[in-house]
Motif scaffolding. Structure first.
Motif, PDB file in Angstrom:
ATOM      1  N   LEU A   1      37.014 -47.471 -39.729  1.00 59.05           N
ATOM      2  CA  LEU A   1      35.687 -47.896 -40.175  1.00 59.05           C
ATOM      3  C   LEU A   1      35.062 -48.884 -39.205  1.00 59.05           C
ATOM      4  O   LEU A   1      33.843 -48.865 -38.993  1.00 59.05           O
ATOM      5  CB  LEU A   1      35.769 -48.465 -41.587  1.00 59.05           C
ATOM      6  CG  LEU A   1      36.079 -47.443 -42.679  1.00 59.05           C
ATOM      7  CD1 LEU A   1      36.350 -48.138 -44.021  1.00 59.05           C
ATOM      8  CD2 LEU A   1      34.958 -46.425 -42.834  1.00 59.05           C
TER       9      LEU A   1
ATOM     10  N   THR B   1      28.273 -40.592 -36.742  1.00 57.04           N
ATOM     11  CA  THR B   1      27.814 -41.619 -35.797  1.00 57.04           C
ATOM     12  C   THR B   1      27.901 -41.155 -34.348  1.00 57.04           C
ATOM     13  O   THR B   1      27.309 -41.777 -33.478  1.00 57.04           O
ATOM     14  CB  THR B   1      28.667 -42.894 -35.916  1.00 57.04           C
ATOM     15  OG1 THR B   1      30.022 -42.564 -35.579  1.00 57.04           O
ATOM     16  CG2 THR B   1      28.591 -43.483 -37.317  1.00 57.04           C
TER      17      THR B   1
ATOM     18  N   ALA C   1      31.010 -49.214 -39.456  1.00 54.40           N
ATOM     19  CA  ALA C   1      30.760 -49.317 -40.883  1.00 54.40           C
ATOM     20  C   ALA C   1      31.184 -50.666 -41.458  1.00 54.40           C
ATOM     21  O   ALA C   1      30.719 -51.053 -42.532  1.00 54.40           O
ATOM     22  CB  ALA C   1      31.470 -48.188 -41.620  1.00 54.40           C
TER      23      ALA C   1
ATOM     24  N   VAL D   1      30.683 -42.483 -44.663  1.00 55.97           N
ATOM     25  CA  VAL D   1      29.952 -42.911 -43.471  1.00 55.97           C
ATOM     26  C   VAL D   1      29.343 -41.680 -42.806  1.00 55.97           C
ATOM     27  O   VAL D   1      30.070 -40.774 -42.410  1.00 55.97           O
ATOM     28  CB  VAL D   1      30.885 -43.643 -42.473  1.00 55.97           C
ATOM     29  CG1 VAL D   1      30.112 -44.078 -41.230  1.00 55.97           C
ATOM     30  CG2 VAL D   1      31.577 -44.829 -43.138  1.00 55.97           C
TER      31      VAL D   1
END
Length: 137
Positions: free
Chosen positions: A129, A97, A134, A94
């Motif tokens: 997550l 963010t 995600a 990922v």
């Protein structure tokens, strides 16, 4: 007693090595030929552990690992811990963010001659997550 020594090393692994970034302590805490449980999340050996720590700190530069409980017997310590931090680099595929994570993990650490010879961690990946957006909550 070695159980008390093992618990102290386990606590210091999270408080000093993970949170404070004191990778030099791995030379004392982790056996040169250590392994990463059955998952092989990092390459075996002390250097593999060091590389894993570096990757974690790149993903979460402000990582905080807080030990919430320790259970020990003979050469094993089970560590219940909380991980918190800001997602600033790739984590489990990922991209960064900027979101914060706050989740729990459980680790099983096996010792020989007061050094870690096997380390298995079970993080709450679903919570992490989800917090990163995600996966759906």
């Amino acid at each position: 007693m070695s159980v008390d020594i093992h618990k102290d090393i386990a606590r210091r692994l999270y408080e000093e090595v993970v949170t404070e970034g004191r990778a030099e302590l791995l030379d004392t805490f982790v056996a040169e030929e250590s392994t990463d449980g059955p998952r092989a999340a990092w390459a075996s050996g002390r250097q593999g552990f060091r590389d894993h720590l570096e990757g974690l700190r790149k993903s979460l530069p402000d990582v905080r690992a807080t030990v919430t409980d320790l259970v020990a017997e003979d050469d094993r310590v089970v560590v219940f811990w909380r991980i918190q931090g800001t997602h600033q680099g790739e984590l489990w595929g990922v991209p960064a963010t900027g979101r914060t994570i706050d989740a729990t993990s459980v680790s099983l650490i096996t010792f020989h001659d007061n050094q870690i010879v096997n380390y298995s961690v079970l993080p709450d990946r679903l919570t992490i997550l989800s917090q990163l957006g995600a996966v759906a909550a």
